[in-house]
Design a protein around this motif. Structure first.
Motif, short mmCIF file in Angstrom:
data_model
loop_
_atom_site.label_atom_id
_atom_site.label_comp_id
_atom_site.label_asym_id
_atom_site.label_seq_id
_atom_site.Cartn_x
_atom_site.Cartn_y
_atom_site.Cartn_z
N ASN A 66 34.94 28.74 39.40
CA ASN A 66 34.31 27.85 40.38
C ASN A 66 32.85 28.21 40.54
N SER A 67 32.15 27.51 41.41
CA SER A 67 30.71 27.73 41.55
C SER A 67 30.39 29.11 42.11
N ALA A 68 31.22 29.64 42.98
CA ALA A 68 30.97 30.97 43.54
C ALA A 68 31.06 32.02 42.43
N GLU A 69 32.08 31.93 41.61
CA GLU A 69 32.21 32.88 40.51
C GLU A 69 31.09 32.70 39.49
N ARG A 70 30.69 31.45 39.24
CA ARG A 70 29.59 31.18 38.32
C ARG A 70 28.30 31.82 38.82
N ALA A 71 28.04 31.72 40.13
CA ALA A 71 26.84 32.32 40.71
C ALA A 71 26.87 33.84 40.57
N ARG A 140 27.27 45.14 43.20
CA ARG A 140 27.74 44.32 44.32
C ARG A 140 28.32 43.01 43.83
N ALA A 141 27.62 42.36 42.91
CA ALA A 141 28.11 41.09 42.36
C ALA A 141 29.43 41.30 41.62
N HIS A 142 29.51 42.38 40.85
CA HIS A 142 30.74 42.66 40.11
C HIS A 142 31.91 42.91 41.06
N LYS A 143 31.65 43.68 42.10
CA LYS A 143 32.70 43.97 43.09
C LYS A 143 33.14 42.69 43.81
N GLU A 144 32.18 41.84 44.17
CA GLU A 144 32.52 40.58 44.85
C GLU A 144 33.28 39.66 43.91
N LEU A 145 32.91 39.63 42.64
CA LEU A 145 33.64 38.81 41.67
C LEU A 145 35.08 39.30 41.55
N GLN A 146 35.28 40.60 41.50
CA GLN A 146 36.64 41.15 41.44
C GLN A 146 37.41 40.81 42.71
N ARG A 147 36.75 40.88 43.86
CA ARG A 147 37.41 40.56 45.13
C ARG A 147 37.83 39.09 45.16
N LEU A 148 36.95 38.20 44.73
CA LEU A 148 37.29 36.77 44.70
C LEU A 148 38.46 36.51 43.76
N ARG A 149 38.43 37.16 42.60
CA ARG A 149 39.52 36.98 41.63
C ARG A 149 40.84 37.48 42.19
N ALA A 150 40.82 38.64 42.85
CA ALA A 150 42.05 39.20 43.42
C ALA A 150 42.59 38.30 44.53
#
Length: 180
Positions: A66-71, A140-150
């Motif tokens: 989605n757009s959040a993950e793309r960002a 931070r971006a990597h951690k947030e991406l992992q959090r969104l995916r989880a």
């Protein structure tokens, strides 16, 4: 949020708004952001193809849904690109400062790493702050991406269990009491 006094002023100014209204002007406007983003990322001897390849690798690895993950993936790409640039810049700082010291010492002079660092310690400190900032943003971006995916995985798996219809079990037949 606009105040009560600002609302009428905003209404008066709205017709003068220069926002793109037609499909053609909206398409042109959308491309402007991409053009400017790419121009600011490519400097000196860097190649647009290199950035495009890096971006493709990250998007292929993370497959943003989605757009959040793309960002967030774009943030990873931009910070990785900046870190690569900063690594080259550090080499240039070492070379330029040591060459300057060597020129002052003459042809028989020898320059040590300590002398170079001491002569350019302010430059190295500024450089390290930029590196630290990029690494922090990357992580931070990597951690947030992992959090969104989880979170997406958790909601998808919990949603699946909740969507299965469960019927109540039929009552067990009771045996009539013995009448002897």
């Amino acid at each position: 949020m606009a105040t009560i006094k600002q609302l009428p002023a905003n209404r008066r100014k709205a017709p003068k708004n220069t926002t793109a209204r037609t499909a053609e002007s909206k398409a042109t406007s959308a491309v402007n952001a991409v053009k400017h983003a790419n121009k600011t990322q490519i400097i000196g001897d860097e190649s647009a193809e290199g950035l495009a390849l890096l971006s493709a690798e990250y998007h292929e690895q993370y497959l943003p849904a989605n757009s959040a993950e793309r960002a967030l993936v774009d943030t990873l790409v931009n910070n990785e690109w900046s870190l690569r640039r900063l690594r080259r810049a550090e080499i240039e700082i070492w070379d330029q400062v040591s060459d300057k010291i060597l020129a002052e010492k003459g042809p028989a002079g020898v320059v040590t790493a300590g002398e170079t660092f001491a002569a350019a310690s302010d430059q190295f400190l500024r450089h390290q702050r930029a590196v630290d900032s990029c690494e922090r943003n990357y992580h931070r971006a990597h951690k947030e991406l992992q959090r969104l995916r989880a979170a997406a995985l958790k909601s998808a798996t919990s949603g699946r269990r909740g969507s299965v219809l469960q019927f109540p079990k039929p009552p067990r037949p009771t045996e009539p009491p013995d009448s002897e």
